[in-house]
Design an enzyme around this catalytic site. Sequence first.
Site, mmCIF file in Angstrom:
data_model
loop_
_atom_site.group_PDB
_atom_site.id
_atom_site.type_symbol
_atom_site.label_atom_id
_atom_site.label_comp_id
_atom_site.label_asym_id
_atom_site.label_seq_id
_atom_site.Cartn_x
_atom_site.Cartn_y
_atom_site.Cartn_z
ATOM 1 N N HIS A 165 0.738 -1.245 0.070
ATOM 2 C CA HIS A 165 -0.165 -0.182 -0.139
ATOM 3 C C HIS A 165 0.953 1.233 0.028
ATOM 4 C CE1 HIS A 165 -2.532 3.197 1.549
ATOM 5 N NE2 HIS A 165 -3.513 2.507 0.794
ATOM 6 N N HIS A 204 -8.449 -1.619 -2.653
ATOM 7 C CA HIS A 204 -7.066 -1.592 -3.223
ATOM 8 C C HIS A 204 -6.915 -2.957 -4.075
ATOM 9 C CE1 HIS A 204 -6.083 2.035 -1.641
ATOM 10 N NE2 HIS A 204 -6.133 1.621 -0.475
#
Lengths: 122, 122
Positions: free
Chosen positions: A9, A76
């Site tokens: 991330h 995501h």
Amino acid sequence: MKALLLIAHGSRKASSNQEVADLASKLQQLPSEFSCIGHGFLELTTPKVPDAVHALVEQGATHITLLPYFLAAGMHVSEDLPELLAQAQKAHPEVTFNLLEHLGAAELMPQWILQQALAPKN
Amino acid sequence: MKALLLIAHGSRKASSNQEVADLASKLQQLPSEFSCIGHGFLELTTPKVPDAVHALVEQGATHITLLPYFLAAGMHVSEDLPELLAQAQKAHPEVTFNLLEHLGAAELMPQWILQQALAPKN
């Protein structure tokens, strides 16, 4: 030439990003079918995924395996990563990409957790 | 009686929380030294960690290993978890607690990643 790209991330905390970079370095030192192992981030820090992909292609990668270093399948994983895959494929049509499931979905995760829970140094 | 508690952040996405619950269930089915395996969250959903600890103690746990199901050592890992450990120890002084490193810090992580990258179904 096969390459592996670890996708994380990205954090505001530099030490967290460094953990990912260190992990990619350790992976590079293990014997495997991957001649080159890189890392890329989605947000907050660099290298971003498209740049990391580009760097692997520059190094001669013809097959790139994308491994999402995520434990949970949030937005995501479910939306951003397929989009990044499509962008990478468009930017590098000569390269074969393979987007794996996120790490948390690994069938071996329960065994890995027990390995960690029972590791001697704990 | 030894117990293992998987600690995750918790998500607004119910399926992410369910992944953690399912993982705890799978762990429970593997042979190990842990008679009981639970899961607890820091935020956004239940069971919260103190309640999960309490449930394990009610089931007879005398040794509880806390495994942070996190890949990065952010504030949650570095600050919240030691605080939760202190609270648990105070609430259950008769129980021995062992807070492990977060999963991402596991020495075996590079090997696990290669196992996942080379898994047949990928």
